[in-house]
Design an enzyme around this catalytic site. Structure first.
Site, PDB file in Angstrom:
ATOM      1  N   ASP A 156      12.771  20.438  35.198  1.00  0.00           N
ATOM      2  CA  ASP A 156      13.880  21.439  35.357  1.00  0.00           C
ATOM      3  C   ASP A 156      13.166  22.857  35.812  1.00  0.00           C
ATOM      4  O   ASP A 156      12.094  22.862  36.023  1.00  0.00           O
ATOM      5  CB  ASP A 156      14.103  21.764  33.914  1.00  0.00           C
TER       6      ASP A 156
ATOM      7  N   ASP B 291       0.059  19.247  34.041  1.00  0.00           N
ATOM      8  CA  ASP B 291      -0.112  20.592  34.188  1.00  0.00           C
ATOM      9  C   ASP B 291      -1.237  21.209  33.579  1.00  0.00           C
ATOM     10  O   ASP B 291      -2.416  20.804  34.014  1.00  0.00           O
ATOM     11  CB  ASP B 291       1.237  21.307  33.928  1.00  0.00           C
TER      12      ASP B 291
ATOM     13  N   ASP C 287       6.293  13.208  33.722  1.00  0.00           N
ATOM     14  CA  ASP C 287       6.598  13.532  35.001  1.00  0.00           C
ATOM     15  C   ASP C 287       5.586  14.343  35.659  1.00  0.00           C
ATOM     16  O   ASP C 287       4.930  13.922  36.860  1.00  0.00           O
ATOM     17  CB  ASP C 287       7.886  14.793  34.983  1.00  0.00           C
TER      18      ASP C 287
HETATM   19  P1  IMP Z   1       1.268  20.635  30.300  1.00  0.00           P
HETATM   20  O1  IMP Z   1       1.431  20.342  28.838  1.00  0.00           O
HETATM   21  O2  IMP Z   1       0.934  21.857  30.747  1.00  0.00           O
HETATM   22  O3  IMP Z   1       0.620  19.837  30.927  1.00  0.00           O
HETATM   23  O4  IMP Z   1       2.814  20.420  30.899  1.00  0.00           O
HETATM   24  C1  IMP Z   1       3.433  19.304  30.828  1.00  0.00           C
HETATM   25  C2  IMP Z   1       4.866  19.279  30.645  1.00  0.00           C
HETATM   26  O5  IMP Z   1       5.527  20.583  31.206  1.00  0.00           O
HETATM   27  C3  IMP Z   1       5.460  18.216  31.628  1.00  0.00           C
HETATM   28  O6  IMP Z   1       5.647  17.063  30.939  1.00  0.00           O
HETATM   29  C4  IMP Z   1       6.769  19.047  32.114  1.00  0.00           C
HETATM   30  O7  IMP Z   1       7.803  18.735  31.145  1.00  0.00           O
HETATM   31  C5  IMP Z   1       6.447  20.485  32.054  1.00  0.00           C
HETATM   32  N1  IMP Z   1       6.037  21.216  33.338  1.00  0.00           N
HETATM   33  C6  IMP Z   1       4.721  21.551  33.596  1.00  0.00           C
HETATM   34  N2  IMP Z   1       4.775  21.702  34.954  1.00  0.00           N
HETATM   35  C7  IMP Z   1       5.959  21.819  35.321  1.00  0.00           C
HETATM   36  C8  IMP Z   1       6.702  22.358  36.618  1.00  0.00           C
HETATM   37  O8  IMP Z   1       6.003  22.720  37.539  1.00  0.00           O
HETATM   38  N3  IMP Z   1       8.042  21.957  36.601  1.00  0.00           N
HETATM   39  C9  IMP Z   1       8.744  21.633  35.572  1.00  0.00           C
HETATM   40  N4  IMP Z   1       8.247  21.104  34.501  1.00  0.00           N
HETATM   41  C10 IMP Z   1       6.501  21.309  34.550  1.00  0.00           C
HETATM   42 MG    MG Z   2       7.527  16.872  30.116  1.00  0.00          MG
END
Ligand code: IMP
Ligand code: MG
Length: 178
Positions: free
Chosen positions: A161, A105, A102
Site C-alpha cells: 500500500d 524493511d 511482501d
Molecule cells: P518491517 O516490519 O518494517 O520489516 O515491515 C514489514 C511490513 O511493513 C511489510 O510486511 C509491509 O506490509 C510493510 N512495509 C514495509 N515497507 C514497505 C514499503 O516500502 N511499502 C509498503 N509496505 C511496506
Molecule cells: Mg506486510
C-alpha cells in the site's frame, strides 16, 4: 511516478523463485520419502498477490494459511511493538513452514512472526520475501528466499500500500514519493 519493477519483471523473478524453492524442498528427505506438504503462511495483506503467484508455480504439495500482524502506517513509524492480531489456524507442530511476506524493511514483522510460529515446535521454518531493503534490514533476520533487493524508499503496488491503504491492486511496484 517511478515504476521500479514492471509486471513482466516481477513475474519472471517469481517463476525463478518458484524453481529455487521447489528445488530446495524436493531435496529434503521428508519430502522425498513421505511427501509431506509445506505449510505456507502468508502475512496479510501485502503478500497476497506474491503468495498467489508463487504457490501456483511450486511443484511441491502445499497447504495455505494466513496470519495478520499489526503494522504501522509508513508516515508514523513510532516504535509500536508488532503483534500478531490474527494467528494461524493450522496445526503447526512438526510442520514445514514457509513464511511469505511482501517486503523486509525494519524486520519487526518477520521477527515477531518467526518467534510466534516457533512456539508450536514446527519441524522447520523458512521465509521468502519478494523485496528486501538491505540497508535497513537487520543482518540477524533469517530470510531464505529473496526476490529483489531495493533501495530504502517507500514502494507500493503488487499488494503493497501507499501508506494510506491504497494502490495495492496495481500489477507493478512503484516508488511512492508520498
Ligand atoms: P518491517 O516490519 O518494517 O520489516 O515491515 C514489514 C511490513 O511493513 C511489510 O510486511 C509491509 O506490509 C510493510 N512495509 C514495509 N515497507 C514497505 C514499503 O516500502 N511499502 C509498503 N509496505 C511496506
Ligand atoms: Mg506486510
Amino acid at each position: 511516478m517511478d515504476i521500479l519493477l514492471n509486471k513482466n519483471c516481477i513475474q519472471k523473478r517469481i517463476s525463478e523463485m518458484a524453481t529455487e524453492i521447489s528445488d530446495y524442498y524436493q531435496n529434503q528427505a521428508w519430502h522425498r520419502y513421505a511427501g509431506e506438504p509445506v505449510t505456507i503462511i502468508c502475512i496479510l495483506t501485502g503478500a497476497v498477490f506474491f503468495m498467489a503467484d508463487l504457490v501456483r508455480q511450486l511443484t511441491i504439495p502445499v497447504e495455505l494459511d494466513f496470519i495478520r500482524a499489526s503494522t504501522y502506517s509508513g508516515k508514523t513509524t513510532k516504535a509500536q511493538p508488532t503483534k500478531i492480531i490474527s494467528p494461524s489456524t493450522t496445526r503447526l507442530h512438526d510442520a514445514h513452514i514457509l513464511i511469505i511476506d511482501d517486503i523486509l524493511d525494519t524486520g519487526r514483522t518477520l521477527r515477531t512472526v518467526q518467534t510466534h510460529l516457533a512456539w508450536p515446535y514446527p519441524e522447520d521454518i523458512h521465509t521468502a520475501v519478494l523485496l528486501r531493503k538491505p540497508d535497513k534490514a537487520p543482518k540477524d533476520i533469517r530470510v531464505d528466499f529473496v526476490g529483489f533487493d531495493i533501495d530504502d524508499k517507500w514502494v507500493a503496488g503488487y499488494g503493497m500500500d501507499d501508506r494510506y491503504g491504497k494502490r495495492r491492486a496495481v500489477p507493478y511496484v512503484f516508488v511512492d514519493e508520498g
